[in-house]
Design an enzyme around this catalytic site. Structure first.
Site, PDB file in Angstrom:
ATOM      1  N   HIS A   1      -3.464  -1.686  -4.140  1.00 39.31           N
ATOM      2  CA  HIS A   1      -4.601  -0.754  -4.197  1.00 39.31           C
ATOM      3  C   HIS A   1      -4.169   0.259  -5.246  1.00 39.31           C
ATOM      4  CE1 HIS A   1      -7.285  -1.982  -1.027  1.00 39.31           C
ATOM      5  NE2 HIS A   1      -6.315  -2.042  -0.146  1.00 39.31           N
TER       6      HIS A   1
ATOM      7  N   ARG B   1      -9.620  -4.250  -5.153  1.00 39.76           N
ATOM      8  CA  ARG B   1     -10.518  -3.168  -5.548  1.00 39.76           C
ATOM      9  C   ARG B   1     -11.867  -3.223  -4.826  1.00 39.76           C
ATOM     10  NH1 ARG B   1     -13.828  -0.253  -6.304  1.00 39.76           N
ATOM     11  NH2 ARG B   1     -14.351   1.167  -8.014  1.00 39.76           N
ATOM     12  N   LYS B   2     -12.200  -4.394  -4.294  1.00 37.57           N
ATOM     13  CA  LYS B   2     -13.478  -4.565  -3.578  1.00 37.57           C
ATOM     14  C   LYS B   2     -14.650  -3.997  -4.368  1.00 37.57           C
ATOM     15  CE  LYS B   2     -11.405  -4.429   1.068  1.00 37.57           C
ATOM     16  NZ  LYS B   2     -10.017  -3.992   0.771  1.00 37.57           N
TER      17      LYS B   2
ATOM     18  N   ASP C   1     -20.972  -2.880  -6.578  1.00 33.28           N
ATOM     19  CA  ASP C   1     -21.988  -2.074  -7.264  1.00 33.28           C
ATOM     20  C   ASP C   1     -22.858  -3.016  -8.094  1.00 33.28           C
ATOM     21  OD1 ASP C   1     -23.393   0.202  -8.301  1.00 33.28           O
ATOM     22  OD2 ASP C   1     -21.574   1.379  -7.965  1.00 33.28           O
ATOM     23  N   ILE C   2     -23.777  -2.460  -8.850  1.00 36.44           N
ATOM     24  CA  ILE C   2     -24.617  -3.312  -9.693  1.00 36.44           C
ATOM     25  C   ILE C   2     -23.754  -3.945 -10.786  1.00 36.44           C
ATOM     26  CG2 ILE C   2     -26.728  -1.990  -9.245  1.00 36.44           C
ATOM     27  CD1 ILE C   2     -26.323  -0.759 -12.114  1.00 36.44           C
ATOM     28  N   GLY C   3     -24.227  -5.055 -11.318  1.00 39.14           N
ATOM     29  CA  GLY C   3     -23.455  -5.818 -12.292  1.00 39.14           C
ATOM     30  C   GLY C   3     -22.955  -4.998 -13.460  1.00 39.14           C
TER      31      GLY C   3
ATOM     32  N   ASP D   1       0.817  -1.223   0.000  1.00 38.21           N
ATOM     33  CA  ASP D   1       0.000   0.000   0.000  1.00 38.21           C
ATOM     34  C   ASP D   1       0.847   1.268   0.000  1.00 38.21           C
ATOM     35  OD1 ASP D   1      -2.268  -1.605  -0.027  1.00 38.21           O
ATOM     36  OD2 ASP D   1      -2.404  -1.665   2.156  1.00 38.21           O
TER      37      ASP D   1
HETATM   38  N1  5IU Z   1      -7.807  -5.313   4.238  1.00 35.66           N
HETATM   39  C1  5IU Z   1      -7.872  -5.397   5.612  1.00 35.66           C
HETATM   40  N2  5IU Z   1      -8.923  -6.019   6.211  1.00 35.66           N
HETATM   41  C2  5IU Z   1      -9.918  -6.599   5.508  1.00 35.66           C
HETATM   42  C3  5IU Z   1      -9.842  -6.530   4.090  1.00 35.66           C
HETATM   43  C4  5IU Z   1      -8.792  -5.895   3.493  1.00 35.66           C
HETATM   44  O1  5IU Z   1      -6.982  -4.917   6.294  1.00 35.66           O
HETATM   45  O2  5IU Z   1     -10.839  -7.168   6.094  1.00 35.66           O
HETATM   46  I1  5IU Z   1     -11.287  -7.435   2.971  1.00 35.66           I
HETATM   47  C5  5IU Z   1      -6.698  -4.668   3.518  1.00 35.66           C
HETATM   48  C6  5IU Z   1      -6.427  -3.232   3.860  1.00 35.66           C
HETATM   49  C7  5IU Z   1      -4.956  -3.110   3.594  1.00 35.66           C
HETATM   50  C8  5IU Z   1      -4.415  -4.475   3.989  1.00 35.66           C
HETATM   51  O3  5IU Z   1      -4.723  -2.948   2.204  1.00 35.66           O
HETATM   52  O4  5IU Z   1      -5.485  -5.389   3.792  1.00 35.66           O
HETATM   53  C9  5IU Z   1      -3.943  -4.559   5.432  1.00 35.66           C
HETATM   54  O5  5IU Z   1      -2.841  -3.710   5.627  1.00 35.66           O
HETATM   55  P1  5IU Z   1      -2.003  -3.670   7.000  1.00 35.66           P
HETATM   56  O6  5IU Z   1      -1.362  -5.048   7.149  1.00 35.66           O
HETATM   57  O7  5IU Z   1      -1.007  -2.594   6.752  1.00 35.66           O
HETATM   58  O8  5IU Z   1      -2.965  -3.366   8.114  1.00 35.66           O
END
Ligand code: 5IU
Length: 273
Positions: free
Chosen positions: A62, A92-93, A96-98, A38
Site C-alpha cells: 500500500h 491500490r484498489k 473511479d471513472i476510466g 503494510d
Molecule cells: N485486504 C483485506 N481484505 C480484502 C482485500 C484486501 O484484508 O478483502 I480486497 C488487504 C488489507 C491489508 C491486507 O492490506 O489485505 C490484510 O492484512 P492483514 O493480514 O494484516 O489483516
C-alpha cells in the site's frame, strides 16, 4: 477446474504472460505466499522485502501509507524483486471513472505502472474501469509491455462486505471480457461457478488471491475476518495473502517460512501431490 492442476502445468498452458510468470515463480520457489507489507516507512518495507524475499512469490504494497515515498522506494523494490524473484502487487484498489484511473495508474506521484506488476480495481464504477486500465497497459507505447496485469476485487474479507451477489457476478463478467489483462480475482474462493452473463470458456484459468490469511487470529477489532492457509487454498485460493500474521510476528522470517510451508502443503494436497 484448473485449480486441480499444478502451478507448472498452469504456467505452461496459460495464455497470459504475467500469469505464466506468476505460476513459474510459485513453482520455482515452492511458495504461494503473498506478504502484505503494510509498514509505513521505506526502510521497513525494503528490509521486509529483502528478508522475506526468498520465501514469498509476491509482495503486496500500500505505497500510499509510506511516510517517505521517493525514488529510493521504487529503485529498492525493483532491485529486491529481481534479486529474490518475486512480483510486486500494489493494492491500490482503483475505483473511479476510466479517465481518472488511467491517470492514477500511469501518471502522478506514485508512478504505479512503473514498478507494480499487478494492480487491482473494484468494478463498482462498471465495466469502464477495466476497459480503461486495459487500454493504458495495452497501448502500443506503454513502456512495460505485457508485464502488467489486473486483479478484480470480487469479494472482501471484512465483516458486512457489500462485495457480494450482483457485484461479484459483474466481476466475473468483466474478467471474462478482458482476459488478456485480467489475471484473476481477489476473492475468498474460486469464482468459476458464479452466475455470469458471459459464457465461461472451457480453458478459463483465472488466478485467485485470497487475503485475510492468519494462523494465529480469527480477526481484528475493525472487522477483518481471517482464515487459515488450508481453508483459503481448500476454497480455491491460488495465492494466500498474509499481512500482520507475518510482519508483526516476533520473527517475521520464521513466520513467512511457516506460511510458505503450510500454503505449499495445502496446494500439494489440492493437486494430489
Ligand atoms: N485486504 C483485506 N481484505 C480484502 C482485500 C484486501 O484484508 O478483502 I480486497 C488487504 C488489507 C491489508 C491486507 O492490506 O489485505 C490484510 O492484512 P492483514 O493480514 O494484516 O489483516
Amino acid at each position: 477446474s484448473k485449480s486441480q492442476l499444478t502451478y507448472a502445468a498452469r504456467a505452461s498452458s496459460h495464455p497470459n504472460p504475467l500469469a505464466r510468470r506468476l505460476f513459474q515463480v510459485a513453482e520455482a520457489k515452492k511458495s504461494n505466499v503473498t506478504v502484505s507489507a503494510d509498514v509505513t516507512t521505506t526502510a521497513e518495507l525494503l528490509d521486509l522485502a529483502d528478508r522475506l524475499g526468498p520465501y514469498i512469490a509476491v509482495i503486496k504494497t500500500h505505497i500510499d501509507i509510506l511516510s517517505d515515498f521517493s525514488e529510493a522506494t521504487i529503485t529498492g523494490l525493483k532491485t529486491l524483486a529481481e534479486k529474490h524473484n518475486f512480483l510486486i502487487f500494489e493494492d491500490r484498489k482503483f475505483i473511479d471513472i476510466g479517465n481518472t484511473v488511467q491517470k492514477q495508474y500511469h501518471q502522478g506521484t506514485l508512478r504505479i505502472s512503473e514498478w507494480s506488476h499487478i494492480i487491482n480495481c473494484s468494478v463498482l464504477p462498471g465495466e469502464g474501469i477495466v476497459e480503461a486500465l486495459a487500454q493504458t497497459a495495452q497501448a502500443p507505447d506503454f513502456p512495460y509491455g505485457s508485464d502488467r496485469g489486473l486483479l478484480i476485487l470480487a469479494e472482501m474479507t471484512s465483516k458486512g462486505s457489500l462485495a457480494t451477489g450482483a457485484y461479484t457476478s459483474a466481476s466475473v463478467d468483466y474478467a471474462r471480457k478482458y482476459p488478456s489483462f485480467v489475471l484473476g480475482f481477489v476473492a475468498t474462493r474460486a469464482l468459476g461457478e458464479v452466475e455470469s452473463e458471459v459464457a465461461k470458456k472451457e480453458d478459463e484459468d483465472f488466478v485467485v488471491f485470497t487475503t485475510g490469511v492468519n494462523l494465529e487470529s480469527k480477526g481484528d477489532k475493525l472487522g477483518q475476518q481471517y482464515q487459515t492457509p488450508q481453508s483459503a487454498i481448500g476454497r480455491g485460493a491460488d495465492f494466500i495473502i498474509a499481512g500482520r500474521g507475518i510482519y508483526t510476528a516476533a520473527d517475521p522470517v520464521e513466520a513467512a517460512k511457516k506460511y510458505q510451508q503450510q500454503g505449499w502443503e495445502a496446494y500439494l494436497a489440492r493437486v494430489g501431490g
